[in-house]
Design a protein around this motif. Structure first.
Motif, PDB file in Angstrom:
ATOM      1  N   ARG A  95     -16.970 -13.616  -9.023  1.00  0.00           N
ATOM      2  CA  ARG A  95     -18.245 -14.568  -8.837  1.00  0.00           C
ATOM      3  C   ARG A  95     -19.439 -13.772  -9.282  1.00  0.00           C
ATOM      4  O   ARG A  95     -20.339 -14.069  -9.357  1.00  0.00           O
ATOM      5  N   GLU A  96     -19.858 -12.899  -7.986  1.00  0.00           N
ATOM      6  CA  GLU A  96     -21.295 -12.547  -7.446  1.00  0.00           C
ATOM      7  C   GLU A  96     -21.621 -11.865  -8.967  1.00  0.00           C
ATOM      8  O   GLU A  96     -22.621 -11.999  -9.268  1.00  0.00           O
ATOM      9  N   THR A  97     -20.777 -10.904  -9.199  1.00  0.00           N
ATOM     10  CA  THR A  97     -20.676 -10.513 -10.894  1.00  0.00           C
ATOM     11  C   THR A  97     -21.799 -10.708 -11.658  1.00  0.00           C
ATOM     12  O   THR A  97     -22.061 -10.631 -12.445  1.00  0.00           O
ATOM     13  N   LEU A  98     -20.456 -12.130 -11.440  1.00  0.00           N
ATOM     14  CA  LEU A  98     -21.013 -13.009 -13.211  1.00  0.00           C
ATOM     15  C   LEU A  98     -22.760 -13.817 -12.662  1.00  0.00           C
ATOM     16  O   LEU A  98     -23.196 -14.049 -13.931  1.00  0.00           O
ATOM     17  N   SER A  99     -22.834 -14.051 -11.782  1.00  0.00           N
ATOM     18  CA  SER A  99     -24.000 -14.737 -11.425  1.00  0.00           C
ATOM     19  C   SER A  99     -25.414 -13.792 -11.349  1.00  0.00           C
ATOM     20  O   SER A  99     -25.998 -14.259 -12.239  1.00  0.00           O
ATOM     21  N   PHE A 100     -24.996 -12.647 -11.080  1.00  0.00           N
ATOM     22  CA  PHE A 100     -25.368 -11.334 -11.063  1.00  0.00           C
ATOM     23  C   PHE A 100     -26.430 -11.513 -12.649  1.00  0.00           C
ATOM     24  O   PHE A 100     -27.229 -11.381 -13.167  1.00  0.00           O
ATOM     25  N   TYR A 101     -25.175 -11.423 -13.636  1.00  0.00           N
ATOM     26  CA  TYR A 101     -25.583 -10.978 -14.979  1.00  0.00           C
ATOM     27  C   TYR A 101     -26.352 -11.869 -15.358  1.00  0.00           C
ATOM     28  O   TYR A 101     -26.824 -12.548 -16.823  1.00  0.00           O
ATOM     29  N   ALA A 102     -25.594 -13.662 -15.036  1.00  0.00           N
ATOM     30  CA  ALA A 102     -25.872 -14.761 -15.803  1.00  0.00           C
ATOM     31  C   ALA A 102     -27.704 -15.271 -15.431  1.00  0.00           C
ATOM     32  O   ALA A 102     -28.411 -15.312 -16.075  1.00  0.00           O
ATOM     33  N   LYS A 103     -28.046 -14.691 -14.119  1.00  0.00           N
ATOM     34  CA  LYS A 103     -29.513 -14.246 -13.844  1.00  0.00           C
ATOM     35  C   LYS A 103     -30.588 -13.383 -14.606  1.00  0.00           C
ATOM     36  O   LYS A 103     -31.232 -13.640 -15.031  1.00  0.00           O
ATOM     37  N   ALA A 145     -20.317 -11.082 -21.537  1.00  0.00           N
ATOM     38  CA  ALA A 145     -20.471 -11.114 -22.835  1.00  0.00           C
ATOM     39  C   ALA A 145     -20.595 -12.304 -23.706  1.00  0.00           C
ATOM     40  O   ALA A 145     -21.466 -12.362 -24.232  1.00  0.00           O
ATOM     41  N   LEU A 146     -20.062 -13.132 -23.023  1.00  0.00           N
ATOM     42  CA  LEU A 146     -20.098 -14.721 -23.094  1.00  0.00           C
ATOM     43  C   LEU A 146     -21.071 -15.701 -22.214  1.00  0.00           C
ATOM     44  O   LEU A 146     -21.008 -16.564 -22.960  1.00  0.00           O
ATOM     45  N   LEU A 147     -21.326 -15.011 -21.849  1.00  0.00           N
ATOM     46  CA  LEU A 147     -22.810 -16.144 -21.064  1.00  0.00           C
ATOM     47  C   LEU A 147     -23.648 -15.818 -21.859  1.00  0.00           C
ATOM     48  O   LEU A 147     -24.251 -15.060 -22.722  1.00  0.00           O
ATOM     49  N   GLY A 148     -24.322 -17.597 -21.585  1.00  0.00           N
ATOM     50  CA  GLY A 148     -25.330 -17.631 -22.647  1.00  0.00           C
ATOM     51  C   GLY A 148     -25.245 -18.161 -24.053  1.00  0.00           C
ATOM     52  O   GLY A 148     -25.479 -18.821 -24.723  1.00  0.00           O
ATOM     53  N   LYS A 149     -23.520 -18.487 -23.856  1.00  0.00           N
ATOM     54  CA  LYS A 149     -23.068 -18.410 -26.032  1.00  0.00           C
ATOM     55  C   LYS A 149     -23.666 -18.256 -26.473  1.00  0.00           C
ATOM     56  O   LYS A 149     -24.125 -18.523 -27.702  1.00  0.00           O
ATOM     57  N   PRO A 150     -23.351 -16.818 -26.469  1.00  0.00           N
ATOM     58  CA  PRO A 150     -24.469 -15.701 -27.733  1.00  0.00           C
ATOM     59  C   PRO A 150     -24.421 -16.464 -28.925  1.00  0.00           C
ATOM     60  O   PRO A 150     -22.710 -16.309 -29.362  1.00  0.00           O
ATOM     61  N   ALA A 151     -25.016 -15.804 -29.986  1.00  0.00           N
ATOM     62  CA  ALA A 151     -25.014 -16.102 -31.248  1.00  0.00           C
ATOM     63  C   ALA A 151     -23.775 -15.042 -31.993  1.00  0.00           C
ATOM     64  O   ALA A 151     -24.032 -15.424 -33.188  1.00  0.00           O
ATOM     65  N   VAL A 152     -24.340 -13.637 -31.807  1.00  0.00           N
ATOM     66  CA  VAL A 152     -23.977 -12.858 -32.260  1.00  0.00           C
ATOM     67  C   VAL A 152     -22.924 -11.854 -30.745  1.00  0.00           C
ATOM     68  O   VAL A 152     -23.451 -11.368 -29.705  1.00  0.00           O
ATOM     69  N   LEU A 153     -21.387 -11.961 -30.836  1.00  0.00           N
ATOM     70  CA  LEU A 153     -20.737 -10.985 -29.789  1.00  0.00           C
ATOM     71  C   LEU A 153     -20.988  -9.902 -30.182  1.00  0.00           C
ATOM     72  O   LEU A 153     -19.849  -9.950 -30.901  1.00  0.00           O
ATOM     73  N   LEU A 154     -20.671  -8.383 -29.684  1.00  0.00           N
ATOM     74  CA  LEU A 154     -20.667  -7.226 -29.657  1.00  0.00           C
ATOM     75  C   LEU A 154     -19.413  -6.884 -29.252  1.00  0.00           C
ATOM     76  O   LEU A 154     -19.829  -6.456 -28.016  1.00  0.00           O
ATOM     77  N   LEU A 155     -18.413  -5.866 -29.658  1.00  0.00           N
ATOM     78  CA  LEU A 155     -17.760  -5.859 -28.782  1.00  0.00           C
ATOM     79  C   LEU A 155     -17.219  -4.328 -28.992  1.00  0.00           C
ATOM     80  O   LEU A 155     -16.219  -4.460 -30.269  1.00  0.00           O
ATOM     81  N   ASP A 156     -17.209  -3.367 -28.422  1.00  0.00           N
ATOM     82  CA  ASP A 156     -16.911  -2.084 -28.203  1.00  0.00           C
ATOM     83  C   ASP A 156     -15.334  -2.007 -27.591  1.00  0.00           C
ATOM     84  O   ASP A 156     -15.558  -2.263 -26.344  1.00  0.00           O
TER      85      ASP A 156
END
Ligand SMILES: Nc1ncnc2c1ncn2[C@@H]1O[C@H](COP(=O)(O)OP(=O)(O)OP(=O)(O)O)[C@@H](O)[C@H]1O
Length: 306
Positions: A95-103, A145-156
């Motif tokens: 949860r903390e990890t995802l919150s960090f990326y959300a910020k 990667a899905l944070l913020g509903k991306p218009a372009v999703l790049l997955l390696d």
């Protein structure tokens, strides 16, 4: 179709080595594309160019109408990226990890709970990432990667480390995003699992795009034969296929089963003839060329041409 990503005559050179040579293609909203190729084919380099992490030596890259390598790339927040090797701070919880990326992405932190749920990590959200399995870390990477509903999703290479059930869940999740208009580009080596999961395949070889299209398009271009498998009730030497101009080379593949490779154009004529001439058929399978076979075909054609 709404264009989201464009590569126009892109070359990326390291010293004297061309990691990408004159690559051009357009990706559109609502497309799910697989980028496939051998190790070193240039897949990650193409993704890095789209992310603006590196600049092309020649040519132009546009993402959502902007140059992703420009300092003021406003569309960056509309890009989601899952790197090949995900690494997180092992001491933080999911949860903390995802919150960090959300910020970092200026996405409301309250959205992270639904995402954790989406990727099946709610139960482990308050555990340290250090205790996660590889598959769980991969799913946390996908949530990021899905944070913020991306218009372009790049997955390696996104499905590395996921078991079959999680892979299915992962592709189902992507299909929802695609249907909502997201462009999804995933690099992968897992050709068999991609077969019915993507609408388009781009094959890269030594930095060049050597094929680009839907599976049907690629089958049409490659003109590889269709395999017909016939099982007979009794141990006959081969299915009868008289009354036709085609000579079919049947191979015995089992006690009473036979296979033949025929061109896509001749397929119906052969099937009709076999059914009309054999009254003891127990089963018939018609197998179109697989993505594995198409991939091998395009690479062989390319190597032969060089
Ligand atoms: N910074 C760099 N300096 C020099 N060469 C590089 C650099 N980055 C990539 N390359 C080379 O460019 C080529 C393409 O690399 P890239 O990582 O894009 O391949 P890939 O298709 O993603 O391979 P893989 O399937 O192994 O991940 C490789 O030969 C690689 O060694």
């Amino acid at each position: 179709m709404t264009e989201t990503v464009k590569l126009a005559g892109v070359t990326k050179t390291y010293g004297t080595f061309n990691a990408i040579s004159d690559a051009s293609y357009v990706l559109n909203a609502g497309e799910n594309i697989a980028l496939v190729g051998h190790n070193g084919a240039g897949k990650t380099t193409m993704i890095k160019l789209m992310l603006g992490l590196i600049r092309p030596t020649h040519g132009k890259v546009l993402v959502l109408g902007e140059d992703p390598a420009a300092g003021q790339f406003a569309a960056r927040r509309k890009l989601g990226y899952l790197p090949e090797h995900v690494s997180f701070n092992m001491a933080l919880t999911g949860r903390e990890t995802l919150s960090f990326y959300a910020k970092l992405k200026s996405v409301p932190v309250k959205e992270t709970a639904a995402l954790l749920d989406h990727v099946g990590l709610s139960h482990a959200a308050d555990r340290r990432v250090g205790t996660y399995s590889k598959g769980m870390r991969q799913r946390l990477g996908l949530a990021q990667a899905l944070l913020g509903k991306p218009a372009v999703l790049l997955l390696d290479e996104p499905t590395t480390g996921l078991d079959p059930a999680l892979r299915k869940n992962f592709y189902d999740l992507l299909e929802v995003m695609r249907a909502e208009g997201t462009t999804i580009l995933m690099s992968s080596h897992a050709l068999t699992e991609l077969e019915n999961r993507v609408g388009r395949v781009i094959i890269a070889n030594r930095g060049k795009v050597i094929a680009d299209g839907s599976l049907d398009d690629l089958r049409h271009i490659a003109r590889l034969p269709v395999r017909i498998r016939v099982s007979l009730a009794e141990g006959e030497t081969a299915p009868h296929s008289t009354g036709q101009s085609l000579r079919i080379g049947w191979r015995k593949t089992g006690f009473a089963s036979f296979e033949a490779d025929v061109s896509a154009e001749d397929k119906m004529q052969v099937l009709n003839s076999v059914i009309a001439q054999n009254h003891n058929i127990t089963d018939i399978d018609v197998m179109a060329p697989t993505l594995d076979e198409l991939y091998a075909h395009f690479l062989t054609v390319k190597e032969a041409a060089e």
